[in-house]
Design an enzyme around this catalytic site. Structure first.
Site, PDB file in Angstrom:
ATOM      1  N   SER A  93      39.040 -26.902  12.285  1.00 61.81           N
ATOM      2  CA  SER A  93      38.628 -26.562  13.654  1.00 61.81           C
ATOM      3  C   SER A  93      38.296 -27.800  14.489  1.00 61.81           C
ATOM      4  O   SER A  93      38.030 -27.675  15.678  1.00 61.81           O
ATOM      5  CB  SER A  93      37.411 -25.634  13.620  1.00 61.81           C
ATOM      6  N   TYR A 446      37.469 -19.899   2.487  1.00 56.09           N
ATOM      7  CA  TYR A 446      37.123 -21.072   1.678  1.00 56.09           C
ATOM      8  C   TYR A 446      38.319 -22.017   1.737  1.00 56.09           C
ATOM      9  O   TYR A 446      38.979 -22.301   0.752  1.00 56.09           O
ATOM     10  CB  TYR A 446      36.786 -20.667   0.229  1.00 56.09           C
TER      11      TYR A 446
HETATM   12  P1  FDA Z   1      35.071 -22.978  12.439  1.00 52.42           P
HETATM   13  O1  FDA Z   1      34.622 -23.048  13.849  1.00 52.42           O
HETATM   14  O2  FDA Z   1      35.194 -24.254  11.686  1.00 52.42           O
HETATM   15  O3  FDA Z   1      36.420 -22.152  12.365  1.00 52.42           O
HETATM   16  C1  FDA Z   1      37.102 -21.833  11.176  1.00 52.42           C
HETATM   17  C2  FDA Z   1      38.565 -21.518  11.481  1.00 52.42           C
HETATM   18  O4  FDA Z   1      38.662 -20.434  12.406  1.00 52.42           O
HETATM   19  C3  FDA Z   1      39.316 -22.668  12.150  1.00 52.42           C
HETATM   20  O5  FDA Z   1      40.672 -22.611  11.795  1.00 52.42           O
HETATM   21  C4  FDA Z   1      39.158 -22.364  13.625  1.00 52.42           C
HETATM   22  O6  FDA Z   1      40.144 -22.959  14.434  1.00 52.42           O
HETATM   23  C5  FDA Z   1      39.243 -20.852  13.642  1.00 52.42           C
HETATM   24  N1  FDA Z   1      38.449 -20.258  14.712  1.00 52.42           N
HETATM   25  C6  FDA Z   1      37.132 -20.480  14.966  1.00 52.42           C
HETATM   26  N2  FDA Z   1      36.746 -19.734  16.002  1.00 52.42           N
HETATM   27  C7  FDA Z   1      37.805 -19.020  16.409  1.00 52.42           C
HETATM   28  C8  FDA Z   1      38.008 -18.078  17.453  1.00 52.42           C
HETATM   29  N3  FDA Z   1      37.026 -17.739  18.269  1.00 52.42           N
HETATM   30  N4  FDA Z   1      39.239 -17.541  17.618  1.00 52.42           N
HETATM   31  C9  FDA Z   1      40.242 -17.896  16.787  1.00 52.42           C
HETATM   32  N5  FDA Z   1      40.116 -18.792  15.781  1.00 52.42           N
HETATM   33  C10 FDA Z   1      38.902 -19.346  15.594  1.00 52.42           C
HETATM   34  N6  FDA Z   1      32.007 -17.340   4.008  1.00 52.42           N
HETATM   35  C11 FDA Z   1      31.710 -16.084   3.578  1.00 52.42           C
HETATM   36  O7  FDA Z   1      32.546 -15.191   3.674  1.00 52.42           O
HETATM   37  N7  FDA Z   1      30.482 -15.819   3.042  1.00 52.42           N
HETATM   38  C12 FDA Z   1      29.517 -16.765   2.936  1.00 52.42           C
HETATM   39  O8  FDA Z   1      28.414 -16.486   2.451  1.00 52.42           O
HETATM   40  C13 FDA Z   1      29.809 -18.075   3.411  1.00 52.42           C
HETATM   41  N8  FDA Z   1      28.880 -19.075   3.351  1.00 52.42           N
HETATM   42  C14 FDA Z   1      29.176 -20.334   3.835  1.00 52.42           C
HETATM   43  C15 FDA Z   1      28.218 -21.344   3.799  1.00 52.42           C
HETATM   44  C16 FDA Z   1      28.501 -22.608   4.295  1.00 52.42           C
HETATM   45  C17 FDA Z   1      27.431 -23.672   4.259  1.00 52.42           C
HETATM   46  C18 FDA Z   1      29.793 -22.881   4.812  1.00 52.42           C
HETATM   47  C19 FDA Z   1      30.123 -24.250   5.323  1.00 52.42           C
HETATM   48  C20 FDA Z   1      30.761 -21.884   4.843  1.00 52.42           C
HETATM   49  C21 FDA Z   1      30.467 -20.605   4.365  1.00 52.42           C
HETATM   50  N9  FDA Z   1      31.408 -19.589   4.401  1.00 52.42           N
HETATM   51  C22 FDA Z   1      31.082 -18.328   3.949  1.00 52.42           C
HETATM   52  C23 FDA Z   1      32.757 -19.838   4.906  1.00 52.42           C
HETATM   53  C24 FDA Z   1      32.892 -19.397   6.368  1.00 52.42           C
HETATM   54  O9  FDA Z   1      33.056 -17.996   6.431  1.00 52.42           O
HETATM   55  C25 FDA Z   1      34.129 -20.054   6.982  1.00 52.42           C
HETATM   56  O10 FDA Z   1      34.017 -21.439   6.919  1.00 52.42           O
HETATM   57  C26 FDA Z   1      34.340 -19.598   8.415  1.00 52.42           C
HETATM   58  O11 FDA Z   1      35.673 -19.766   8.789  1.00 52.42           O
HETATM   59  C27 FDA Z   1      33.425 -20.355   9.341  1.00 52.42           C
HETATM   60  O12 FDA Z   1      33.528 -19.915  10.646  1.00 52.42           O
HETATM   61  P2  FDA Z   1      33.074 -20.927  11.802  1.00 52.42           P
HETATM   62  O13 FDA Z   1      33.288 -20.259  13.100  1.00 52.42           O
HETATM   63  O14 FDA Z   1      31.730 -21.466  11.487  1.00 52.42           O
HETATM   64  O15 FDA Z   1      34.096 -22.104  11.549  1.00 52.42           O
END
Ligand code: FDA
Length: 504
Positions: A93, A446
């Site tokens: 991301s 993951y």
């Molecule tokens: P981020 O913003 O990095 O986006 C992840 C992906 O989705 C990227 O490819 C991004 O471009 C895309 N994306 C983001 N927002 C978007 C949008 N609005 N529209 C389209 N695409 C979009 N998982 C789980 O199922 N259970 C758990 O308990 C946990 N625990 C956990 C703990 C920790 C410390 C971490 C670092 C990660 C987890 N995860 C997890 C994994 C988590 O579900 C996964 O990393 C998600 O994709 C994170 O979403 P974010 O929006 O934070 O990520």
């Protein structure tokens, strides 16, 4: 880039033409650029001086700002990276090896709960903690089955499935989505009706970043009892951890849906001789009372020797604090805290269809003991997960899975990176005979680029199938069809995105 300043000028000009209100942007020359960029990057492995940095970060305040960002990125042939919570394990991301813009949805984070209809509209930039908090302040008997970690962003989490301790009772976070608003490749906003069945299917588990920018999600909330029970019981090898984990494999996925017992494996110092040992922690949420839990455990898993004083009754929202190690009687506002400790790490995942024999577990322990901070998490499936068909959403890991393993390597400094990456890859190789095959399944949330990636999202159908098959099994083909229909020119892409076959 020779013409970088003219691209930037054109991009900024385009944004101001597209929007009547001012859109916050940060260039490398802006004072806050580094603070904004690093705000949600919690993997230090991906925060080194050599990590590619964006040309520009846009932090929309309104939906129309997201539309403008898409239109102007396309017009200026600029790659966008969509970021919500920034928790992507391999940084997809916020990193690219071509010039890119981050559209960071951090400011679009409203959560509107409607207790009467038991639904909520949640913007993608909200965290899971903010969702839990806003539900809890309105109702003690509603909850949402999403991640354990409360700083995870809704945008990526729901895009890839999303699970937590209510997985066996209710399925995934994405299973609860009943409507969504998305900015498509033309910069138009679509909802469930206007996007059509196929795209609405694809965004609920097909992985973020391939189909458009999801602005917000309408989710179904789930009932939770006023009292739940939790426990954390740790056993070392000397205390019979091998036998317990071996038995857990047969027990956990067969338990009633209300009971979720995961095992967290790590390395600890043995109290007997101060040597390193493996410790298995049975980390549990039961959607019911202590009395019912104790009798269930006595009947189904007596070997653990669970006692009354191992367990605590509390509300569901307190259990979200407990599972994060927060004080359970402290203020709920801790769920709104977005700060995450920054650490060096790498993760991988596997699915198990059959138990690992004891000798296999002993082999894992040996590899764990080579390191100081490894973590393995065994997450039980079964329950509701087995009742949902493999094709109902793109997330295919349903009936037939006993559990999923998450492997995590943590370390302290950049110089240790190669050693740690080799270690986790060695463990993953060791696991081959025990885990799912053809394909070797993996959880898209993951994110693991080791299983395959393409330079800047330019994969062909077959190249994409290398990781797409592992993440989505037979749903990969339908995802490719949707992608080809809604984004034939492959504007929305990343190193593991779903390819379009429009030009093939
Ligand atoms: P981020 O913003 O990095 O986006 C992840 C992906 O989705 C990227 O490819 C991004 O471009 C895309 N994306 C983001 N927002 C978007 C949008 N609005 N529209 C389209 N695409 C979009 N998982 C789980 O199922 N259970 C758990 O308990 C946990 N625990 C956990 C703990 C920790 C410390 C971490 C670092 C990660 C987890 N995860 C997890 C994994 C988590 O579900 C996964 O990393 C998600 O994709 C994170 O979403 P974010 O929006 O934070 O990520």
């Amino acid at each position: 880039l020779g013409n970088s300043s003219s691209i930037l000028t054109n991009f900024l000009k385009c944004l101001s033409q597209q929007s009547e209100t001012s859109i916050p942007v940060y260039t490398p020359n802006s004072g806050n650029y580094t603070t904004v960029l690093e705000s949600t990057i919690q993997n230090l492995r991906l925060l080194s001086p050599t990590t590619p940095k964006p040309y520009l970060i846009v932090t929309p305040l309104l939906e129309s700002h997201v539309q403008a960002s898409v239109i102007c990125s396309r017009k200026n042939k600029m790659q966008i990276k969509i970021r919500s919570g920034g928790h992507d394990y391999d940084g997809l991301s916020y990193i690219s090896d071509v010039p890119f813009v981050i559209v960071d949805l951090n400011n679009l984070r409203s959560v509107t709960v409607d207790v009467e209809s038991e639904t909520a509209w949640v913007q993608s930039g909200a965290t899971v903690g903010e969702v839990y908090y806003n539900i809890a302040i309105k109702s003690p008997t509603l909850g949402f089955p999403a991640s354990v970690c409360t700083t995870v962003g809704v945008g990526g989490h729901l895009s890839g499935g999303g699970y937590g301790t209510m997985l066996r009772a209710y399925g995934l976070a994405a299973d609860q989505v009943i409507d969504a608003r998305i900015v498509n490749v033309d910069g138009k906003i679509l909802d469930k009706d206007s996007m059509g069945e196929d795209l609405f299917w694809a965004i609920r588990g097909g992985g973020g970043g391939s189909f458009g920018v999801v602005l917000s999600w309408k989710i179904k909330l789930v009932p939770v009892p006023p009292t739940v029970t939790v426990f954390n019981v740790a056993r070392t090898l000397q205390q019979g951890a091998t036998e317990l984990v071996h038995k857990w494999q047969d027990v956990a996925y067969n338990l009633p849906k209300e009971l979720f017992i995961r095992v967290i494996l790590g390395v600890a110092n043995s109290s007997q001789n101060n040597n390193k040992t493996v410790q298995a922690t049975f980390n549990t949420l039961f959607l019911g009372s202590l009395g019912n839990l104790l009798s269930l455990m006595k009947e189904r898993f007596p070997e653990l020797g669970l006692e009354n004083n191992d367990c605590t009754e509390m509300s569901w929202i307190q259990s979200t604090l407990y599972l994060n190690g927060f004080p359970v009687n402290g203020p709920l506002e801790i769920l709104l805290d977005r700060t995450q400790p920054k650490r060096f790490y790498k993760a991988k995942s596997d699915y198990l269809k059959a138990p690992i024999p004891k000798v296999g577990l002993e082999g894992i322990w040996k590899i764990l003991l080579e390191e100081d901070q490894p973590i393995l998490i065994f997450n039980p499936y079964g329950g509701k997960m087995s009742e949902i068909s493999e094709s109902s959403t793109p997330f295919p890991h349903r009936e037939g899975n006993l559990y999923k393993i998450q492997y995590l390597a943590y370390w302290e400094g950049l110089e240790e990176t190669e050693k740690q990456l080799s270690w986790i890859r060695k463990l993953y190789r060791y696991m081959t005979p025990f885990v799912s095959k053809n394909p070797r399944e993996a959880y898209v949330n993951y994110r693991d680029v080791d299983i395959g990636q393409s330079k800047n999202g330019t994969a062909t159908y077959l190249e994409g199938k290398v990781w797409g098959g592992n993440y989505f099994k037979n749903n990969y083909d339908r995802l490719v069809q949707v992608k080809t229909k809604v984004d034939p020119q492959n504007f929305f892409r990343n190193e593991q995105s779903i390819p379009s076959v429009a030009n093939a």
